[in-house]
Design a protein around this motif. Structure first.
Motif, mmCIF file in Angstrom:
data_model
loop_
_atom_site.group_PDB
_atom_site.id
_atom_site.type_symbol
_atom_site.label_atom_id
_atom_site.label_comp_id
_atom_site.label_asym_id
_atom_site.label_seq_id
_atom_site.Cartn_x
_atom_site.Cartn_y
_atom_site.Cartn_z
ATOM 1 N N ALA A 50 32.957 45.570 35.504
ATOM 2 C CA ALA A 50 33.931 45.413 34.410
ATOM 3 C C ALA A 50 33.463 46.184 33.178
ATOM 4 O O ALA A 50 34.251 46.890 32.531
ATOM 5 C CB ALA A 50 34.113 43.931 34.087
ATOM 6 N N ALA A 51 32.154 46.053 32.877
ATOM 7 C CA ALA A 51 31.612 46.761 31.712
ATOM 8 C C ALA A 51 31.740 48.273 31.904
ATOM 9 O O ALA A 51 32.124 49.010 30.980
ATOM 10 C CB ALA A 51 30.150 46.359 31.499
ATOM 11 N N ILE A 54 35.261 49.495 31.279
ATOM 12 C CA ILE A 54 35.569 49.625 29.837
ATOM 13 C C ILE A 54 34.913 50.889 29.279
ATOM 14 O O ILE A 54 35.562 51.693 28.605
ATOM 15 C CB ILE A 54 35.070 48.389 29.059
ATOM 16 C CG1 ILE A 54 35.890 47.153 29.460
ATOM 17 C CG2 ILE A 54 35.153 48.623 27.547
ATOM 18 C CD1 ILE A 54 35.382 45.849 28.883
ATOM 19 N N ARG A 55 33.619 51.061 29.590
ATOM 20 C CA ARG A 55 32.887 52.206 29.047
ATOM 21 C C ARG A 55 33.470 53.548 29.494
ATOM 22 O O ARG A 55 33.538 54.501 28.747
ATOM 23 C CB ARG A 55 31.405 52.139 29.450
ATOM 24 C CG ARG A 55 30.577 51.257 28.505
ATOM 25 C CD ARG A 55 29.094 51.480 28.732
ATOM 26 N NE ARG A 55 28.681 51.032 30.049
ATOM 27 C CZ ARG A 55 28.178 49.811 30.297
ATOM 28 N NH1 ARG A 55 28.006 48.960 29.312
ATOM 29 N NH2 ARG A 55 27.840 49.468 31.518
ATOM 30 N N GLY A 57 36.505 54.069 30.260
ATOM 31 C CA GLY A 57 37.908 54.224 29.857
ATOM 32 C C GLY A 57 38.911 53.924 30.950
ATOM 33 O O GLY A 57 40.063 54.318 30.877
ATOM 34 N N ARG A 58 38.455 53.176 31.972
ATOM 35 C CA ARG A 58 39.409 52.820 33.042
ATOM 36 C C ARG A 58 40.004 51.449 32.725
ATOM 37 O O ARG A 58 39.281 50.469 32.562
ATOM 38 C CB ARG A 58 38.725 52.779 34.401
ATOM 39 C CG ARG A 58 38.437 54.183 34.938
ATOM 40 C CD ARG A 58 37.852 54.132 36.323
ATOM 41 N NE ARG A 58 36.688 53.260 36.361
ATOM 42 C CZ ARG A 58 36.259 52.607 37.437
ATOM 43 N NH1 ARG A 58 36.904 52.719 38.575
ATOM 44 N NH2 ARG A 58 35.192 51.851 37.380
ATOM 45 N N ASN A 60 41.577 50.589 30.014
ATOM 46 C CA ASN A 60 41.644 50.225 28.599
ATOM 47 C C ASN A 60 43.051 50.368 28.025
ATOM 48 O O ASN A 60 43.353 49.830 26.965
ATOM 49 C CB ASN A 60 40.663 51.065 27.777
ATOM 50 C CG ASN A 60 39.221 50.664 28.087
ATOM 51 O OD1 ASN A 60 38.971 49.539 28.532
ATOM 52 N ND2 ASN A 60 38.292 51.575 27.863
ATOM 53 N N TRP A 241 38.491 35.792 33.064
ATOM 54 C CA TRP A 241 39.078 37.116 33.213
ATOM 55 C C TRP A 241 40.580 37.060 33.507
ATOM 56 O O TRP A 241 41.292 38.036 33.287
ATOM 57 C CB TRP A 241 38.388 37.899 34.340
ATOM 58 C CG TRP A 241 36.977 38.270 34.037
ATOM 59 C CD1 TRP A 241 36.231 37.897 32.943
ATOM 60 C CD2 TRP A 241 36.131 39.096 34.841
ATOM 61 N NE1 TRP A 241 34.974 38.430 33.027
ATOM 62 C CE2 TRP A 241 34.878 39.181 34.188
ATOM 63 C CE3 TRP A 241 36.299 39.763 36.058
ATOM 64 C CZ2 TRP A 241 33.810 39.910 34.699
ATOM 65 C CZ3 TRP A 241 35.237 40.489 36.579
ATOM 66 C CH2 TRP A 241 34.009 40.564 35.900
ATOM 67 N N PRO A 270 40.485 46.423 32.698
ATOM 68 C CA PRO A 270 39.144 46.677 33.229
ATOM 69 C C PRO A 270 38.721 45.635 34.271
ATOM 70 O O PRO A 270 38.021 45.961 35.242
ATOM 71 C CB PRO A 270 38.244 46.582 31.987
ATOM 72 C CG PRO A 270 39.166 46.803 30.831
ATOM 73 C CD PRO A 270 40.497 46.243 31.234
#
Ligand SMILES: Cc1ncc(COP(=O)(O)O)c(C=O)c1O
Length: 388
Positions: A50-51, A54-55, A57-58, A60, A241, A270
């Protein structure tokens, strides 16, 4: 329908009891065995996924309305792996904001004002509220202690010309009852012969200790009349979540999706990537869910019985129903309101989940999806109770 009337119908005790008990838990520093969420996170690599999403850009930005293709494919693969079902991820899967939204959207999609919805009480607390929001009339079939079996004759007799939906939940919260193949077959027969739709809430599908979970959509004639609902919350211990899903025929999924579009449109971008990965975890992971829980079930059932409760050992889920009459002439509601102050444990009175005022009056539910040391501490505290 005017708003105040609708609001009155939603404002049952069941809608406020969790907030009341959670506040009591904090105020009294109690061990909280009320609400059903685990006190340990699910697999670390899934949180990492999940992190990473986000990082990188998927997810978001708004994901597709039906859910990202990777997750829809993973849900279809899960249904094939565990139940031999062939599901088209393009048209027969919808990702929702938890099972909660799936239940709401399915009821709003399938129930017209005045339609009757049969559900097995005690109910998971969103059922009564969502049936009311849809303008439906709930028709309870009571699961009675000690076995909490569905009475098929009672179900047959409850079906009328206004019945539209059977709202099924097996494994069942809060009783822990797992409907047998014969019971599901009988319910399926009735659904087919009376032309009913089944909304089947299967969020505890991987938490079965005795018997097996069989989706009702696998029975003859049921595939096109069932909306099957599940969620990542329970299976992967990521309740925050809110990733759930509905599977069913293209017509069913389209109907539910049309409502979902105007409830949340989309959610959890995410997290959808992370749950797509979680669903590919090996069979060992899925086996470990029930294997870990059954140890806790037995610890709690034996411990609660030793303290003096009448205990109904569940076949599934992470809830235990008890009868508190050994502790004297007190309702479950009064018992649960006093318990935090008396010994520092929070539990949930089950009477708030019944329409029948008698049926659950003396029943109290304990959640056992907690670390072993937390359960042991709760039992040590409960040992301070005096049987009356
Ligand atoms: C029977 C049942 N259905 C649905 C849900 C909600 O699932 P989610 O957290 O995915 O919305 C729960 C959660 O406790 C439940 O017990």
């Amino acid at each position: 329908m005017d708003r105040p009337l609708l609001n009155r119908r939603l404002a049952s005790l069941g809608t406020t009891i969790f907030a009341e008990m959670s506040e009591l838990a904090v105020a009294t520093k109690s061990v909280n065995l009320g609400q059903g969420f685990p006190d340990a996170d699910g697999p670390a690599e899934i949180a990492e996924a999940a992190a990473n999403a986000i990082r990188s850009g998927r997810g978001n930005q708004y994901p597709p309305g039906a859910g990202i293709p990777e997750l829809r494919r993973a849900i279809a693969d899960h249904q094939r792996r565990f139940y031999g079902l062939e599901i088209d991820p393009g048209s027969e899967v919808l990702v929702t904001a938890g099972a909660t939204e799936a239940i709401a959207a399915a009821l709003l999609a399938l129930v017209e004002p005045g339609d009757e919805v049969i559900a097995f009480e005690p109910y998971y607390d969103s059922y009564a509220a969502c049936i009311a929001m849809a303008g439906g009339i709930r028709v309870p079939i009571t699961l009675r202690a000690p076995a909490f079996r569905p009475d098929i004759d009672e179900l047959r007799a409850a079906i009328t010309d206004r019945t539209r939906v059977i709202l099924l939940n097996s494994p069942h919260n809060p009783t822990g009852s797992v409907f047998t193949g014969a019971e599901l077959a009988a319910i399926a027969d009735l659904a087919c012969s009376r032309d009913l739709v089944v909304i089947s809430d299967e969020v505890y599908e991987h938490m079965v200790f005795t018997g097996e979970h069989v989706p009702i959509c696998t029975f003859p004639g049921m595939r096109d009349r069932t909306a099957t609902i599940s969620s990542a919350a329970k299976t992967f211990s990521y309740t925050g979540w809110k990733i759930g899903w509905v599977t069913g025929s293209p017509e069913m999924v389209t109907a539910v999706r049309t409502v979902k579009q105007f409830l949340t449109f989309v959610s959890g971008g995410p997290f959808q990537y992370a749950i797509a990965q979680a669903l590919t975890l090996p069979d060992d992971y899925y086996r470990s869910i029930a294997a870990d829980l059954v140890v806790k079930r037995d610890l709690m059932c034996d411990g609660l019985a030793a303290v003096g409760f009448d205990v109904f050992r569940p076949d599934g889920t992470y809830f235990i129903t008890t009868d508190i009459r050994p502790f004297g002439d007190v309702t479950g509601l009064d018992f649960c309101r006093r318990l935090p102050g008396a010994v520092g444990v929070v539990a949930i009175p089950m009477q708030v989940f019944y329409d029948d005022p008698e049926a659950g009056q003396f029943q109290v539910r304990f959640a056992f999806c907690k670390r072993k040391e937390v359960l042991t501490e709760a039992l040590a505290r409960l040992a301070g109770l005096q049987p009356g």
